[in-house]
Write a protein that holds these residues in place. Structure first.
Motif, PDB file in Angstrom:
ATOM      1  N   LYS A  32       0.813  -1.219   0.000  1.00  0.00           N
ATOM      2  CA  LYS A  32       0.000   0.000   0.000  1.00  0.00           C
ATOM      3  C   LYS A  32       0.841   1.261   0.000  1.00  0.00           C
ATOM      4  CE  LYS A  32      -4.241  -1.616   0.576  1.00  0.00           C
ATOM      5  NZ  LYS A  32      -5.165  -1.502  -0.562  1.00  0.00           N
ATOM      6  N   LEU A  33       2.080   1.154   0.511  1.00  0.00           N
ATOM      7  CA  LEU A  33       2.850   2.374   0.756  1.00  0.00           C
ATOM      8  C   LEU A  33       4.334   2.050   0.818  1.00  0.00           C
ATOM      9  CD1 LEU A  33       2.826   5.403   1.788  1.00  0.00           C
ATOM     10  CD2 LEU A  33       2.706   4.439   4.093  1.00  0.00           C
ATOM     11  N   VAL A  34       5.146   2.929   0.221  1.00  0.00           N
ATOM     12  CA  VAL A  34       6.603   2.833   0.354  1.00  0.00           C
ATOM     13  C   VAL A  34       7.100   4.130   0.976  1.00  0.00           C
ATOM     14  CG1 VAL A  34       8.795   2.644  -0.888  1.00  0.00           C
ATOM     15  CG2 VAL A  34       6.845   1.231  -1.576  1.00  0.00           C
ATOM     16  N   VAL A  35       7.822   4.015   2.073  1.00  0.00           N
ATOM     17  CA  VAL A  35       8.367   5.186   2.762  1.00  0.00           C
ATOM     18  C   VAL A  35       9.885   5.151   2.653  1.00  0.00           C
ATOM     19  CG1 VAL A  35       8.587   6.385   4.982  1.00  0.00           C
ATOM     20  CG2 VAL A  35       6.449   5.201   4.419  1.00  0.00           C
ATOM     21  N   GLN A  45      11.764   5.265  -7.276  1.00  0.00           N
ATOM     22  CA  GLN A  45      11.368   5.141  -8.689  1.00  0.00           C
ATOM     23  C   GLN A  45      10.757   3.769  -8.953  1.00  0.00           C
ATOM     24  OE1 GLN A  45      15.020   6.014 -10.770  1.00  0.00           O
ATOM     25  NE2 GLN A  45      15.098   8.041  -9.820  1.00  0.00           N
ATOM     26  N   LYS A  46      11.324   2.728  -8.321  1.00  0.00           N
ATOM     27  CA  LYS A  46      10.774   1.376  -8.492  1.00  0.00           C
ATOM     28  C   LYS A  46       9.340   1.330  -7.968  1.00  0.00           C
ATOM     29  CE  LYS A  46      15.116  -1.310  -8.315  1.00  0.00           C
ATOM     30  NZ  LYS A  46      16.186  -0.325  -8.260  1.00  0.00           N
ATOM     31  N   ALA A  47       9.117   1.982  -6.814  1.00  0.00           N
ATOM     32  CA  ALA A  47       7.777   2.007  -6.214  1.00  0.00           C
ATOM     33  C   ALA A  47       6.801   2.749  -7.126  1.00  0.00           C
ATOM     34  CB  ALA A  47       7.839   2.670  -4.840  1.00  0.00           C
ATOM     35  N   GLN A  48       7.243   3.888  -7.627  1.00  0.00           N
ATOM     36  CA  GLN A  48       6.361   4.685  -8.492  1.00  0.00           C
ATOM     37  C   GLN A  48       6.056   3.955  -9.793  1.00  0.00           C
ATOM     38  OE1 GLN A  48       8.729   8.190  -8.285  1.00  0.00           O
ATOM     39  NE2 GLN A  48       7.878   8.735  -6.282  1.00  0.00           N
ATOM     40  N   ALA A  49       7.061   3.248 -10.328  1.00  0.00           N
ATOM     41  CA  ALA A  49       6.843   2.479 -11.563  1.00  0.00           C
ATOM     42  C   ALA A  49       5.807   1.381 -11.345  1.00  0.00           C
ATOM     43  CB  ALA A  49       8.161   1.874 -12.041  1.00  0.00           C
ATOM     44  N   ALA A  50       5.699   0.905 -10.098  1.00  0.00           N
ATOM     45  CA  ALA A  50       4.717  -0.142  -9.779  1.00  0.00           C
ATOM     46  C   ALA A  50       3.372   0.470  -9.388  1.00  0.00           C
ATOM     47  CB  ALA A  50       5.248  -1.016  -8.642  1.00  0.00           C
ATOM     48  N   GLY A  51       3.290   1.796  -9.441  1.00  0.00           N
ATOM     49  CA  GLY A  51       2.038   2.470  -9.109  1.00  0.00           C
ATOM     50  C   GLY A  51       1.764   2.573  -7.619  1.00  0.00           C
ATOM     51  N   LEU A  52       2.813   2.415  -6.828  1.00  0.00           N
ATOM     52  CA  LEU A  52       2.626   2.451  -5.375  1.00  0.00           C
ATOM     53  C   LEU A  52       2.701   3.881  -4.842  1.00  0.00           C
ATOM     54  CD1 LEU A  52       4.798  -0.610  -4.357  1.00  0.00           C
ATOM     55  CD2 LEU A  52       2.328  -0.391  -4.111  1.00  0.00           C
ATOM     56  N   LYS A  53       1.945   4.110  -3.804  1.00  0.00           N
ATOM     57  CA  LYS A  53       2.004   5.397  -3.106  1.00  0.00           C
ATOM     58  C   LYS A  53       3.354   5.503  -2.405  1.00  0.00           C
ATOM     59  CE  LYS A  53      -0.712   7.740   0.432  1.00  0.00           C
ATOM     60  NZ  LYS A  53      -1.632   8.714  -0.090  1.00  0.00           N
ATOM     61  N   THR A  54       4.005   6.640  -2.526  1.00  0.00           N
ATOM     62  CA  THR A  54       5.310   6.820  -1.871  1.00  0.00           C
ATOM     63  C   THR A  54       5.286   8.043  -0.973  1.00  0.00           C
ATOM     64  OG1 THR A  54       6.167   8.171  -3.686  1.00  0.00           O
ATOM     65  CG2 THR A  54       6.609   5.813  -3.800  1.00  0.00           C
ATOM     66  N   GLN A  55       6.146   7.991   0.018  1.00  0.00           N
ATOM     67  CA  GLN A  55       6.282   9.128   0.925  1.00  0.00           C
ATOM     68  C   GLN A  55       7.734   9.240   1.351  1.00  0.00           C
ATOM     69  OE1 GLN A  55       3.004   9.374   3.433  1.00  0.00           O
ATOM     70  NE2 GLN A  55       3.792  11.050   4.673  1.00  0.00           N
ATOM     71  N   VAL A  56       8.264  10.452   1.307  1.00  0.00           N
ATOM     72  CA  VAL A  56       9.616  10.690   1.819  1.00  0.00           C
ATOM     73  C   VAL A  56       9.477  11.379   3.164  1.00  0.00           C
ATOM     74  CG1 VAL A  56      11.808  11.885   1.457  1.00  0.00           C
ATOM     75  CG2 VAL A  56      10.612  10.860  -0.485  1.00  0.00           C
ATOM     76  N   LEU A  57      10.052  10.758   4.173  1.00  0.00           N
ATOM     77  CA  LEU A  57      10.080  11.357   5.513  1.00  0.00           C
ATOM     78  C   LEU A  57      11.536  11.421   5.921  1.00  0.00           C
ATOM     79  CD1 LEU A  57       7.247   9.641   7.602  1.00  0.00           C
ATOM     80  CD2 LEU A  57       7.530  12.084   7.160  1.00  0.00           C
ATOM     81  N   SER A  58      12.117  12.596   5.866  1.00  0.00           N
ATOM     82  CA  SER A  58      13.532  12.712   6.183  1.00  0.00           C
ATOM     83  C   SER A  58      13.724  12.843   7.696  1.00  0.00           C
ATOM     84  CB  SER A  58      14.136  13.924   5.482  1.00  0.00           C
ATOM     85  OG  SER A  58      15.462  14.089   5.934  1.00  0.00           O
ATOM     86  N   HIS A  59      14.536  11.934   8.233  1.00  0.00           N
ATOM     87  CA  HIS A  59      14.799  11.993   9.680  1.00  0.00           C
ATOM     88  C   HIS A  59      15.477  13.302  10.050  1.00  0.00           C
ATOM     89  CE1 HIS A  59      18.181  10.120   7.571  1.00  0.00           C
ATOM     90  NE2 HIS A  59      18.941  10.756   8.438  1.00  0.00           N
ATOM     91  N   LYS A  60      16.109  13.949   9.063  1.00  0.00           N
ATOM     92  CA  LYS A  60      16.825  15.205   9.359  1.00  0.00           C
ATOM     93  C   LYS A  60      15.858  16.342   9.694  1.00  0.00           C
ATOM     94  CE  LYS A  60      20.783  14.075   6.492  1.00  0.00           C
ATOM     95  NZ  LYS A  60      21.287  14.151   5.128  1.00  0.00           N
TER      96      LYS A  60
END
Ligand code: GRF
Length: 202
Positions: A32-35, A45-60
């Motif tokens: 359902k989700l790749v973080v 990019q692999k996640a997006q190519a598979a049509g998966l929802k992605t989220q970037v959460l930077s620990h910084k």
């Protein structure tokens, strides 16, 4: 199917293996989700190519580990996630997060645990002189690569191996066992009970 998130930090070849199995229609987990904690990595990019929802959460962007992990937890809950696979996620999660997701948090590590925990595992295996190494899928606990073992695969260490050649040979097995182990957890055939793995045989 069990709603599942994958956490990554890099290339995402294990993520791709999880995607391929999921797409085969035989998986018990539903991606359902790749973080990612790092923006711009190939795994996104692999996640997006598979049509998966992605989220970037930077620990910084967070003052400390637990405030980062609280947002991670909130994100997972908002998406109805019930299972989390760490696929090359290069951050240690806080004890609070690990306790909250105990039994639902699975990691792949490129050694035959309990040998060679932490980083530089392939070089450690070569330096030690072991004839066999491999990979392990574990339930994450509060230690470093110390969780209960769900599945392992053995790979020979060859005389001329470098960390790179050994890593490549082990990665093939990682891609084979990670989807299968995640399936077993999603199906409830493997569970964590009092820090130990319990397997249902029927
Ligand atoms: C894998 O070897 C995994 O076991 C380790 O980091 C590597 C990630 O590779 N934790 P990838 O991002 O899945 O290609």
């Amino acid at each position: 199917m069990t709603p599942t998130a994958v956490f990554i930090s890099g290339t995402g070849t294990n993520l791709q293996a999880l995607i391929d199995h999921w797409r085969s229609g035989n998986a018990a987990y539903d991606l359902k989700l790749v973080v990612s904690n790092i923006a711009g990595v190939a795994g996104l990019q692999k996640a997006q190519a598979a049509g998966l929802k992605t989220q970037v959460l930077s620990h910084k962007d967070f003052a400390d580990k637990e405030s980062f992990d609280r947002v991670l937890d909130q994100t997972l809950r908002e998406q109805g996630i019930e299972l989390v696979a760490l696929a090359g996620f290069m951050r240690l999660l806080s004890p609070w997060f690990v306790r909250t997701w105990a039994g639902k948090l699975v990691n792949i590590h490129p050694s035959l645990l309990p040998a060679f925990t932490g980083l530089q595992t392939h070089q450690k295996a070569i330096d030690y002189g072991v004839r066999y190494s491999g990979c392990s899928v574990i339930f994450v606990d509060e230690g470093v690569d110390s969780g209960a073992i769900i599945e392992q695969a053995v790979v020979p260490v060859l005389p001329d191996d470098t960390a790179q050649t050994l890593a490549a040979r082990i990665l093939v097995e990682e891609h084979r066992i990670f989807p299968l182990a995640l399936d077993e957890v999603a199906r409830g055939r493997v569970a964590l009970l009092a820090g130990r793995v319990v397997r249902k045989t029927i």
